[in-house]
Design an enzyme around this catalytic site. Sequence first.
Site, PDB file in Angstrom:
ATOM      1  N   HIS A  29      60.394  59.700  31.234  1.00 43.92           N
ATOM      2  CA  HIS A  29      60.568  58.260  31.406  1.00 43.92           C
ATOM      3  C   HIS A  29      61.988  57.838  31.011  1.00 43.92           C
ATOM      4  O   HIS A  29      62.347  57.877  29.839  1.00 43.92           O
ATOM      5  CB  HIS A  29      59.535  57.543  30.527  1.00 43.92           C
ATOM      6  N   HIS A  71      67.360  50.333  33.876  1.00 44.22           N
ATOM      7  CA  HIS A  71      66.018  49.772  33.931  1.00 44.22           C
ATOM      8  C   HIS A  71      66.026  48.296  34.291  1.00 44.22           C
ATOM      9  O   HIS A  71      65.077  47.784  34.887  1.00 44.22           O
ATOM     10  CB  HIS A  71      65.309  49.950  32.579  1.00 44.22           C
TER      11      HIS A  71
END
Length: 322
Positions: A29, A71
Site C-alpha cells: 500500500h 495519494h
Amino acid sequence: MHKLCTILANALWLLFSASALANPLVIAHRGASGYLPEHTLEATTLAFALGADYIEQDLVLTGDGELVVLHDIHLESTTDVEQKFPDRRRADGRYYVIDFTLAEIQTLDVHERQQANGELVFKNRYQSEGNFKVSTFREHIDLIDNLNRQFGQQVGIYPELKASDFHRDEGQDISRVFLAELRARGLDHPNARVFVQCFDAGEVKRLRQQLGLKAPLIQLIAHSQKELQTDAGLKGLEAVADGVGPSLSLILDREGGLTSFAKRLNATGLEIHPYTHRSDVYLSSNEAETQMFERLVNEAGITGIFTDFPDRAARLIEAVAR
C-alpha cells in the site's frame, strides 16, 4: 489414448488445485509505507525487497498533464510545498497538484504524512527528513520493470485513478492519460501483471465499457458506498469489474467476525482485496493480528490484501493459510 486423457486430466486438476490454494496476494500500500515515506521510489524498492506481489501507485495529474504518484490531489500533507511555494495556495488554503508543472513538483521534498498542525499521522514511522522526491508513474514502472528483470521476479503494479471528476472539472481526463501510458507499455490486456483500481463506480464502468480497458479492474468500496454493498450492486460489479477492494471494516465487524457483506461477497466470483492492514495503528497485539489474518484468509476468502507492512503480511499469510 485413454492413458493420455488421464494424464491431461490429472495435470489440469493439479493446475486448478494449485490456483485454488494459492495464498492471497500481498499488495504494498503506497509502497512499503510503514517504513519509508509513502509513494517514494525508495518505498517502492523496499516493498519489492520485502516480497510484495503488487505495489500500489495512486495517480494524479500535474498542470502539464503528467501522471505523478501521490495519494492526494493536494501537496501540503506529504511535501514541503508551503515552504517552497508559499504564495501558490488556493482560496481554500490548499495546494493542488494540478496547479503545478511537473518540473515545479520535482523540486519538492517528500516527508512522512502530516496533520494540519504538523504532527505526524503515524508517529512511530520514518522520522528523519531524507531526500525523498515526488516521482512519475513512468519512473515507478521503469523501476519495477528493472528490479523484476534483475531479480527474475514478476512483481506487478496496482495503479489507482484518483478524483476523476475533479480532474475533468480542471480540464484533464486522467483516465485517458493513464490508458495511453498503459497501452504504450503493452500492459492493457487480461493477463497483464496489473490491477487498475478506482473508488468512482461511474468511472469504473467508463473505463471498461467506454474506454475499453482490458486489464484487470478493481472497484474500491468505502463504507459510504452503500449501493455497491447490496446484492444488486454486487451483481452489477460482476458485469464490469474483476474484483473489489473493500475497507477491512466491511469484511470484519468490531468483534472480529465476518460481516454479512463479507459472506455475500465470498459467494461471488470476484477477487477480494481489502484495505488496509496497518499493524502499528489498528492492532493491539501479535495475537490479534494473527487472528485477523486467520479470519481473512480462511473464512472471508480474500485473494489479496493491501498492507503498509508487506513483509509482516506475507509472514502472517504463510502462517495461517491452510
